[in-house]
Motif scaffolding. Structure first.
Motif, PDB file in Angstrom:
ATOM      1  N   MET A 179     161.331  20.959  15.068  1.00 38.34           N
ATOM      2  CA  MET A 179     161.982  19.592  15.481  1.00 38.34           C
ATOM      3  C   MET A 179     161.071  18.623  15.673  1.00 38.34           C
ATOM      4  N   GLU A 180     159.884  18.851  15.902  1.00 39.67           N
ATOM      5  CA  GLU A 180     158.771  17.902  16.291  1.00 39.67           C
ATOM      6  C   GLU A 180     158.600  16.920  15.115  1.00 39.67           C
ATOM      7  N   ILE A 181     158.439  17.485  13.931  1.00 36.17           N
ATOM      8  CA  ILE A 181     158.034  16.741  12.918  1.00 36.17           C
ATOM      9  C   ILE A 181     159.234  15.514  12.333  1.00 36.17           C
ATOM     10  N   PRO A 182     160.430  15.961  12.554  1.00 38.25           N
ATOM     11  CA  PRO A 182     161.444  14.982  12.063  1.00 38.25           C
ATOM     12  C   PRO A 182     161.277  13.710  13.342  1.00 38.25           C
ATOM     13  N   GLU A 183     161.255  14.116  14.324  1.00 41.53           N
ATOM     14  CA  GLU A 183     161.004  13.101  15.602  1.00 41.53           C
ATOM     15  C   GLU A 183     160.062  12.116  15.226  1.00 41.53           C
ATOM     16  N   LYS A 184     158.738  12.727  14.940  1.00 39.58           N
ATOM     17  CA  LYS A 184     157.634  11.862  14.506  1.00 39.58           C
ATOM     18  C   LYS A 184     157.705  10.914  13.413  1.00 39.58           C
ATOM     19  N   VAL A 185     158.519  11.509  12.268  1.00 36.23           N
ATOM     20  CA  VAL A 185     158.944  10.834  11.118  1.00 36.23           C
ATOM     21  C   VAL A 185     159.542   9.569  11.407  1.00 36.23           C
ATOM     22  N   LEU A 186     160.855   9.873  12.289  1.00 45.32           N
ATOM     23  CA  LEU A 186     161.710   8.823  12.646  1.00 45.32           C
ATOM     24  C   LEU A 186     161.109   7.777  13.535  1.00 45.32           C
ATOM     25  N   LYS A 187     159.852   8.041  14.207  1.00 40.63           N
ATOM     26  CA  LYS A 187     159.332   7.072  15.066  1.00 40.63           C
ATOM     27  C   LYS A 187     158.178   6.226  14.142  1.00 40.63           C
ATOM     28  N   LEU A 188     158.066   6.829  13.022  1.00 42.02           N
ATOM     29  CA  LEU A 188     157.152   6.066  12.051  1.00 42.02           C
ATOM     30  C   LEU A 188     157.781   5.204  10.654  1.00 42.02           C
ATOM     31  N   ARG A 189     159.134   5.517  10.786  1.00 41.29           N
ATOM     32  CA  ARG A 189     159.873   4.991   9.794  1.00 41.29           C
ATOM     33  C   ARG A 189     159.666   3.640   9.155  1.00 41.29           C
ATOM     34  N   TYR A 190     159.273   2.795  10.151  1.00 44.84           N
ATOM     35  CA  TYR A 190     159.276   1.454   9.799  1.00 44.84           C
ATOM     36  C   TYR A 190     157.873   1.410   9.246  1.00 44.84           C
ATOM     37  N   HIS A 191     156.889   1.986   9.718  1.00 44.53           N
ATOM     38  CA  HIS A 191     155.396   1.889   9.315  1.00 44.53           C
ATOM     39  C   HIS A 191     155.689   2.579   7.750  1.00 44.53           C
ATOM     40  N   PHE A 192     156.419   3.663   7.222  1.00 43.29           N
ATOM     41  CA  PHE A 192     156.323   3.911   6.106  1.00 43.29           C
ATOM     42  C   PHE A 192     157.318   2.833   5.116  1.00 43.29           C
ATOM     43  N   LEU A 193     158.485   2.273   5.812  1.00 43.71           N
ATOM     44  CA  LEU A 193     158.951   1.489   4.963  1.00 43.71           C
ATOM     45  C   LEU A 193     158.182   0.267   4.695  1.00 43.71           C
ATOM     46  N   GLY A 194     157.178  -0.170   5.598  1.00 42.79           N
ATOM     47  CA  GLY A 194     156.363  -1.082   5.314  1.00 42.79           C
ATOM     48  C   GLY A 194     155.235  -1.120   4.465  1.00 42.79           C
ATOM     49  N   ALA A 195     154.664   0.336   4.355  1.00 40.87           N
ATOM     50  CA  ALA A 195     153.704   0.695   3.586  1.00 40.87           C
ATOM     51  C   ALA A 195     154.235   0.824   2.096  1.00 40.87           C
ATOM     52  N   LEU A 196     155.500   1.249   1.937  1.00 41.17           N
ATOM     53  CA  LEU A 196     156.384   1.344   0.488  1.00 41.17           C
ATOM     54  C   LEU A 196     156.696   0.053   0.005  1.00 41.17           C
ATOM     55  N   LEU A 197     157.129  -0.843   0.842  1.00 38.48           N
ATOM     56  CA  LEU A 197     157.302  -2.259   0.306  1.00 38.48           C
ATOM     57  C   LEU A 197     155.905  -2.767  -0.141  1.00 38.48           C
ATOM     58  N   PHE A 198     154.794  -2.545   0.959  1.00 38.06           N
ATOM     59  CA  PHE A 198     153.732  -3.261   0.377  1.00 38.06           C
ATOM     60  C   PHE A 198     153.322  -2.793  -0.914  1.00 38.06           C
ATOM     61  N   CYS A 199     153.302  -1.427  -1.248  1.00 35.57           N
ATOM     62  CA  CYS A 199     152.983  -0.806  -2.411  1.00 35.57           C
ATOM     63  C   CYS A 199     153.700  -1.358  -3.750  1.00 35.57           C
ATOM     64  N   LEU A 200     155.330  -1.403  -3.324  1.00 34.68           N
ATOM     65  CA  LEU A 200     155.941  -2.170  -4.488  1.00 34.68           C
ATOM     66  C   LEU A 200     155.780  -3.625  -4.937  1.00 34.68           C
ATOM     67  N   THR A 201     155.232  -4.365  -3.678  1.00 38.94           N
ATOM     68  CA  THR A 201     154.916  -5.772  -3.958  1.00 38.94           C
ATOM     69  C   THR A 201     153.666  -5.716  -4.918  1.00 38.94           C
ATOM     70  N   LEU A 202     152.782  -5.128  -4.410  1.00 39.71           N
ATOM     71  CA  LEU A 202     151.482  -4.901  -5.098  1.00 39.71           C
ATOM     72  C   LEU A 202     151.508  -4.528  -6.647  1.00 39.71           C
ATOM     73  N   PHE A 203     152.423  -3.585  -6.921  1.00 37.81           N
ATOM     74  CA  PHE A 203     152.555  -2.875  -8.012  1.00 37.81           C
ATOM     75  C   PHE A 203     153.386  -4.118  -8.944  1.00 37.81           C
ATOM     76  N   SER A 204     154.380  -4.686  -8.363  1.00 35.08           N
ATOM     77  CA  SER A 204     155.181  -5.903  -9.122  1.00 35.08           C
ATOM     78  C   SER A 204     154.004  -6.968  -9.290  1.00 35.08           C
ATOM     79  N   PHE A 205     153.237  -7.274  -8.681  1.00 37.10           N
ATOM     80  CA  PHE A 205     152.375  -8.495  -8.855  1.00 37.10           C
ATOM     81  C   PHE A 205     151.322  -8.068  -9.819  1.00 37.10           C
ATOM     82  N   ILE A 206     150.728  -6.815  -9.928  1.00 34.58           N
ATOM     83  CA  ILE A 206     149.887  -6.469 -10.974  1.00 34.58           C
ATOM     84  C   ILE A 206     150.714  -6.599 -12.243  1.00 34.58           C
TER      85      ILE A 206
END
Length: 98
Positions: free
Chosen positions: A1-28
């Motif tokens: 049960m600890e891992i999903p709680e930690k993932v939920l804490k970091l969901r905005y970080h993961f979303l930001g990293a995914l958005l950054f990667c998609l933006t970088l990929f589209s620019f390239i």
């Protein structure tokens, strides 16, 4: 049960990293290639380089005139007086009404 709680804490970080990667990929993939930009802007780059080369050449070739600080101060003071409105009266001080 600890891992999903930690993932939920970091969901905005993961979303930001995914958005950054998609933006970088589209620019390239959507941005024009470097050679396309170079082929389009080469006259601008060349003219800028020539102007800078001429500025450096004339800066090295022509020495600055040797002036003392007092003459620069008096010239600047005269200019400031003129701009501030302290004009010398004209030689012809007669008015049109005279």
């Amino acid at each position: 049960m600890e891992i999903p709680e930690k993932v939920l804490k970091l969901r905005y970080h993961f979303l930001g990293a995914l958005l950054f990667c998609l933006t970088l990929f589209s620019f390239i993939h959507m941005a024009p290639r470097f050679m396309t930009l170079l082929a389009y802007f080469w006259p601008l780059f060349l003219s800028t380089a020539l102007v800078l080369a001429l500025v450096f050449f004339f800066a090295k070739a022509s020495p600055l005139p040797s002036t003392d600080a007092t003459s620069l101060h008096t010239a600047g003071q005269g200019l400031l007086d003129y701009v501030a409105g302290h004009h010398e009266p004209p030689l012809d001080t007669r008015h049109k009404s005279d």
